[in-house]
Design a protein around this motif. Structure first.
Motif, PDB file in Angstrom:
ATOM      1  N   PRO A  40      38.451  31.399  55.529  1.00 11.32           N
ATOM      2  CA  PRO A  40      38.889  32.613  54.847  1.00 11.32           C
ATOM      3  C   PRO A  40      39.560  32.252  53.527  1.00 11.32           C
ATOM      4  CG  PRO A  40      40.399  32.074  56.639  1.00 11.32           C
ATOM      5  CD  PRO A  40      39.304  31.045  56.677  1.00 11.32           C
ATOM      6  N   CYS A  41      39.250  33.005  52.507  1.00  9.30           N
ATOM      7  CA  CYS A  41      39.824  32.752  51.177  1.00  9.30           C
ATOM      8  C   CYS A  41      40.526  34.012  50.721  1.00  9.30           C
ATOM      9  CB  CYS A  41      38.706  32.357  50.209  1.00  9.30           C
ATOM     10  SG  CYS A  41      39.206  32.311  48.473  1.00  9.30           S
ATOM     11  N   THR A  42      41.824  33.866  50.436  1.00  2.00           N
ATOM     12  CA  THR A  42      42.609  35.033  50.034  1.00  2.00           C
ATOM     13  C   THR A  42      42.990  34.953  48.562  1.00  2.00           C
ATOM     14  OG1 THR A  42      44.483  33.848  50.979  1.00  2.00           O
ATOM     15  CG2 THR A  42      43.542  35.618  52.310  1.00  2.00           C
ATOM     16  N   CYS A  43      42.296  34.122  47.808  1.00  2.00           N
ATOM     17  CA  CYS A  43      42.575  34.029  46.380  1.00  2.00           C
ATOM     18  C   CYS A  43      42.333  35.389  45.721  1.00  2.00           C
ATOM     19  CB  CYS A  43      41.664  33.000  45.719  1.00  2.00           C
ATOM     20  SG  CYS A  43      42.023  31.312  46.223  1.00  2.00           S
ATOM     21  N   THR A  44      43.208  35.720  44.809  1.00  2.00           N
ATOM     22  CA  THR A  44      43.030  36.967  44.056  1.00  2.00           C
ATOM     23  C   THR A  44      42.090  36.690  42.880  1.00  2.00           C
ATOM     24  OG1 THR A  44      44.867  36.416  42.621  1.00  2.00           O
ATOM     25  CG2 THR A  44      45.372  37.701  44.609  1.00  2.00           C
TER      26      THR A  44
ATOM     27  N   ILE B  66      33.289  27.438  39.321  1.00  4.26           N
ATOM     28  CA  ILE B  66      33.233  26.767  40.620  1.00  4.26           C
ATOM     29  C   ILE B  66      34.583  26.962  41.297  1.00  4.26           C
ATOM     30  CG2 ILE B  66      33.207  24.451  41.662  1.00  4.26           C
ATOM     31  CD1 ILE B  66      30.971  23.759  39.703  1.00  4.26           C
ATOM     32  N   TYR B  67      34.562  27.310  42.564  1.00  5.74           N
ATOM     33  CA  TYR B  67      35.799  27.618  43.279  1.00  5.74           C
ATOM     34  C   TYR B  67      36.711  26.384  43.332  1.00  5.74           C
ATOM     35  CZ  TYR B  67      39.039  28.969  46.873  1.00  5.74           C
ATOM     36  OH  TYR B  67      40.199  29.226  47.559  1.00  5.74           O
ATOM     37  N   SER B  68      38.000  26.616  43.077  1.00 10.34           N
ATOM     38  CA  SER B  68      38.957  25.513  42.973  1.00 10.34           C
ATOM     39  C   SER B  68      39.179  24.772  44.292  1.00 10.34           C
ATOM     40  CB  SER B  68      40.307  26.069  42.515  1.00 10.34           C
ATOM     41  OG  SER B  68      40.852  26.873  43.549  1.00 10.34           O
TER      42      SER B  68
ATOM     43  N   LYS C 116      41.276  25.987  46.635  1.00  6.53           N
ATOM     44  CA  LYS C 116      42.655  26.263  47.051  1.00  6.53           C
ATOM     45  C   LYS C 116      42.781  26.563  48.551  1.00  6.53           C
ATOM     46  CE  LYS C 116      46.494  29.291  45.743  1.00  6.53           C
ATOM     47  NZ  LYS C 116      46.828  30.561  45.075  1.00  6.53           N
ATOM     48  N   CYS C 117      41.851  27.322  49.096  1.00  3.82           N
ATOM     49  CA  CYS C 117      41.961  27.727  50.508  1.00  3.82           C
ATOM     50  C   CYS C 117      41.117  26.873  51.454  1.00  3.82           C
ATOM     51  CB  CYS C 117      41.530  29.184  50.681  1.00  3.82           C
ATOM     52  SG  CYS C 117      42.474  30.366  49.713  1.00  3.82           S
ATOM     53  N   ARG C 118      40.450  25.837  50.939  1.00  2.00           N
ATOM     54  CA  ARG C 118      39.438  25.185  51.782  1.00  2.00           C
ATOM     55  C   ARG C 118      40.009  24.382  52.946  1.00  2.00           C
ATOM     56  NH1 ARG C 118      36.165  20.363  49.010  1.00  2.00           N
ATOM     57  NH2 ARG C 118      34.543  21.739  49.756  1.00  2.00           N
TER      58      ARG C 118
HETATM   59 ZN    ZN Z   1      41.046  31.021  48.082  1.00  2.00          ZN
END
Ligand code: ZN
Length: 290
Positions: A117-121, A140-142, A144-146
């Motif tokens: 789940p990724c909750t990045c805004t 490209i996704y950073s 952060k939530c991985r």
């Molecule tokens: Zn995220």
């Protein structure tokens, strides 16, 4: 090879291709070319052609475009044996009616620990855009939530974005039947991509893989703009252990100035060209626009 499925025998080697338009606008010249190639490859192999209505996005899909696509394809002389208008053994053939299939795939991916789940805004994602920019698909996704490990605590996907954790640094290669050997590097050419959106709609990547696998597609014919998507989709196939189809990516149709036709589809809709008096042969074969 023959496999017994229920009480009928299905020849698994039999060619199965598909046309997969989205009813978010009118079909244009680029679609006509690609769909004609798809139809010809199925016909030459005495195979089955499937029409799949990719109406996944409830906001952008319109029933009038479904009618228009069927009419335009018929006008081009393309026929199919399974589809939303004629049924078939692997239906339903409209993505909006296949939600249970996508949810089941989401559960498999969640249970296998392949998605998170990724909750990045939007702001988080924009700030991370210092990472190499993938022009086709945004930043490209950073990552952060991985490292989150709470995926199994979610009974349903709704409310957050879900991303596939790509194996950074792994080359994803395949032999395209038209364009030859292709290779993309996971984590460099594309990052952790969406499989489910927080507004509770499965991503294009997930829906297409589920549908092509379940509809037993043996060869996917589509535009070369989707080459990189193929690399992502191969990772999705591998996750639940599905067999990936072969791929045949068509050259993109461009106009005299080199602009991709998809960018100016209104002027070059099949409908507008037909109204100008052009024939299906002109659109499919040599065209003044190529
Ligand atoms: Zn995220």
């Amino acid at each position: 090879m023959l496999a017994v499925k229920g009480d009928t025998q299905v020849n698994e080697e039999r060619y199965r291709g598909r046309l997969a338009p989205s009813p978010t606008g009118l079909l244009h010249l680029g679609h006509a070319r690609t769909f004609w190639v798809a139809a010809e490859r199925a016909r030459q192999r005495n195979g089955t052609l499937i029409l799949r209505n990719e109406d996944l996005d409830p906001q952008r899909s319109k029933p009038e475009f479904v009618e228009a696509m069927i009419e335009d394809l018929h006008w081009l002389g393309i026929t199919w044996q399974e589809g939303p208008d004629c049924g078939g053994p692997y239906g339903p053939y409209s993505q909006s009616k296949r939600r249970q299939h996508y949810l089941s795939a989401w559960r498999s991916l969640r249970d296998a620990g392949l998605i998170y789940p990724c909750t990045c805004t939007r702001k988080d994602l924009a700030q991370a855009a210092s990472a190499p920019n993938d022009l086709d698909d945004g930043p490209i996704y950073s990552g952060k939530c991985r490292s989150r490990t709470d995926a199994r605590q979610f009974a349903e996907p709704a409310g957050v974005n879900w991303r596939f954790r790509v194996p950074d640094g792994e080359p994803i290669s395949f032999i395209d039947r038209h364009l030859g050997p292709q290779e993309f590097l996971a984590g460099r050419d594309f990052g952790d991509f969406l499989v489910w959106r927080r507004d509770n709609v499965p991503s294009y990547q997930l829906a297409v893989v589920v549908d092509d696998a379940e509809m037993k597609i043996t060869e996917v014919v589509r535009g070369a703009d989707l080459l990189k998507s193929t690399a992502r989709q191969l990772l999705l196939y591998r996750g639940p252990g599905w067999t990936a189809p072969d791929f045949y990516h068509c050259d993109l149709v461009r106009d005299e100035s080199g602009t991709r036709l998809a960018k100016r589809c209104d002027a070059l809709s099949i409908r507008a060209l037909r109204a100008e008096g052009r024939s299906p042969q002109e659109l499919i074969g040599s065209s003044p626009y190529i």
